[in-house]
Write an enzyme that holds these catalytic residues in place. Structure first.
Site, PDB file in Angstrom:
ATOM      1  N   ASP A   1     -12.528  20.026 -26.352  1.00  0.00           N
ATOM      2  CA  ASP A   1     -13.608  20.957 -26.043  1.00  0.00           C
ATOM      3  C   ASP A   1     -14.383  20.413 -24.846  1.00  0.00           C
ATOM      4  O   ASP A   1     -14.900  19.295 -24.891  1.00  0.00           O
ATOM      5  CB  ASP A   1     -14.518  21.096 -27.267  1.00  0.00           C
ATOM      6  CG  ASP A   1     -15.502  22.252 -27.137  1.00  0.00           C
ATOM      7  OD1 ASP A   1     -15.265  23.125 -26.283  1.00  0.00           O
ATOM      8  OD2 ASP A   1     -16.484  22.270 -27.896  1.00  0.00           O
TER       9      ASP A   1
ATOM     10  N   ASP B   1     -12.662  27.103 -22.308  1.00  0.00           N
ATOM     11  CA  ASP B   1     -13.137  25.724 -22.359  1.00  0.00           C
ATOM     12  C   ASP B   1     -12.607  24.906 -23.529  1.00  0.00           C
ATOM     13  O   ASP B   1     -13.098  23.801 -23.774  1.00  0.00           O
ATOM     14  CB  ASP B   1     -14.662  25.695 -22.375  1.00  0.00           C
ATOM     15  CG  ASP B   1     -15.248  26.369 -23.605  1.00  0.00           C
ATOM     16  OD1 ASP B   1     -14.495  27.062 -24.328  1.00  0.00           O
ATOM     17  OD2 ASP B   1     -16.460  26.219 -23.850  1.00  0.00           O
ATOM     18  N   GLU B   2     -11.600  25.405 -24.250  1.00  0.00           N
ATOM     19  CA  GLU B   2     -11.075  24.618 -25.365  1.00  0.00           C
ATOM     20  C   GLU B   2      -9.593  24.875 -25.582  1.00  0.00           C
ATOM     21  O   GLU B   2      -9.096  25.972 -25.326  1.00  0.00           O
ATOM     22  CB  GLU B   2     -11.849  24.902 -26.656  1.00  0.00           C
ATOM     23  CG  GLU B   2     -11.748  26.330 -27.140  1.00  0.00           C
ATOM     24  CD  GLU B   2     -12.400  26.537 -28.503  1.00  0.00           C
ATOM     25  OE1 GLU B   2     -12.229  25.673 -29.385  1.00  0.00           O
ATOM     26  OE2 GLU B   2     -13.078  27.569 -28.682  1.00  0.00           O
TER      27      GLU B   2
END
Length: 391
Positions: A12, A127-128
């Site tokens: 993350d 974003d992950e």
């Protein structure tokens, strides 16, 4: 030959949007910074070479926080919070506009860096990601550290990684030592590291379920693990209660899905002011038609057709409803999408004012694929059925 022990990582990026902006504006490091809102002014360069930034206290209008730095979060300002409420909590926070092109650029950079080391990746958003490390011979901490270093060198940004025997635990762990964290646990660590956490830390236990658990005296994951199965079933039903029992023990058999095929394509918009279905009918109709056209354009551009058409409505009180319909055959036609979405719209109450409207096309396939041809055959058979028993 023995199967390798599962090692699943969840990576993350730390306060991703905000961190990208801090690369651009390093003078904001250590300050409360908020990103979001509508029509936010870009920073202005002064004659002395310094920049003048907008402040949250000066924001006027609707909108929500997209993200914030950890310094702003310490003041109580988090993503999805209304701008006016955030301004009350952190009036001096710097306010920046959203720049999705830049965020997508850095997203591609960090994912490419990870793939150069560990290519079995499940993309979970901008974003992950999940990473399957099971086939690697390298020691877990050394491998995860190498991935973190590669991300930092490629982007100048930090990330947090959790490594565990499954996706459920890995996602929880990636949040335990933020920012720039690295947490590794095994099943033997569940009672010590996971059970003391609030039950809501489990991905899949939303606010309503967490509130109901609290009324039952179930506050932590450990409480949930020790809860009576019958009690859970009485309050949550058979399926969800069985899932709660498993996840509280750290059990999760979901594989890391490395397919990059999207499951759906959607478009939505939040209105500048709440709109009413009757009083603002003409405006809503234009927005609705535009959303359908934009989804159709996305389907054509990405080379997909879809069979399930759905809508999403958010009312003025922030409650949300969705409806969908499955067509006889897949489509990327704007008019067909508009007609099906309109059928969905007729199945929802429209007494309240609306703040958001969205259109989604799911059950995607490529035109001419086996799935698409099978759907087309089924549709033709359906349409060919006689209307009565006469020969």
């Amino acid at each position: 030959m023995n199967n390798p022990i599962r090692r699943i990582a969840h990576l993350d990026m730390d306060a991703f949007y905000a961190s990208v902006e801090l690369l651009r504006y390093p003078e904001l490091l250590g300050k409360a910074v908020v990103i979001g809102g509508r029509s936010v002014h870009q920073p202005v360069m002064r004659e002395d070479g310094t920049r003048e930034f907008a402040k949250l206290r000066d924001y006027v209008g609707r909108g929500v926080i997209t993200t914030s730095t950890y310094e702003a979060r310490a003041l109580g300002v988090f993503s999805a919070m209304g701008m006016m409420k955030a301004a009350q909590l952190a009036p001096e926070a710097v306010l920046l506009p959203v720049d999705f092109d830049s965020y997508r650029h850095y997203s591609r950079l960090f994912k490419k860096a990870v793939a150069s080391i560990a290519p079995l990746i499940e993309d979970r958003g901008i974003d992950e990601i999940y990473i399957d490390l099971s086939e690697h011979d390298e020691e877990t901490r050394a491998l995860a550290t190498r991935i973190k270093t590669a991300v930092s060198e490629a982007t100048g940004l930090s990330c947090s990684i959790g490594v565990a025997p499954n996706k459920l635990l890995a996602k929880i762990c990636s949040d335990l030592e933020k920012p720039n964290g690295l947490t590794i646990i095994g099943m033997d660590d569940v009672s010590m590291r996971i059970w003391p956490l609030p039950a809501r830390k489990i991905n899949g236990i939303g606010p309503k379920a967490a509130e109901k658990l609290t009324t039952l005296g179930i506050l932590t994951v450990g409480d949930l693990a020790k809860a009576d199965a019958g009690l859970l079933q009485d309050h949550f039903g058979r399926s969800y209660s069985a899932w709660l029992g498993n996840v509280a023990q750290g059990i999760d058999d979901r594989p890391v899905s490395t397919s990059s095929e999207p499951k759906s394509i959607s478009r939505e918009t939040t209105f500048e002011r709440d709109l009413h279905a009757r009083q603002d009918r003409e405006k809503l109709s234009g927005i609705f038609t535009s959303l359908c056209a934009r989804v159709a354009d996305d389907l054509h551009r990405k080379g997909y057709v879809g069979r399930t058409i759905g809508i999403k409505l958010r009312y003025a009180d922030f409650s949300t409803v969705t409806r969908d319909v499955t067509l006889a055959s897949s489509t990327a036609d704007a008019a067909t999408i508009r007609q099906a979405a309109g059928e969905c719209l007729r199945r929802v109450p429209l007494e309240q004012r609306l703040r958001l409207l969205g259109v989604r096309v799911g059950a995607l396939s490529k035109p001419g694929s086996m799935d698409d041809m099978q759907e087309e055959i089924q549709g033709e058979l359906f349409l060919a059925q006689p209307s009565d028993d006469r020969a």
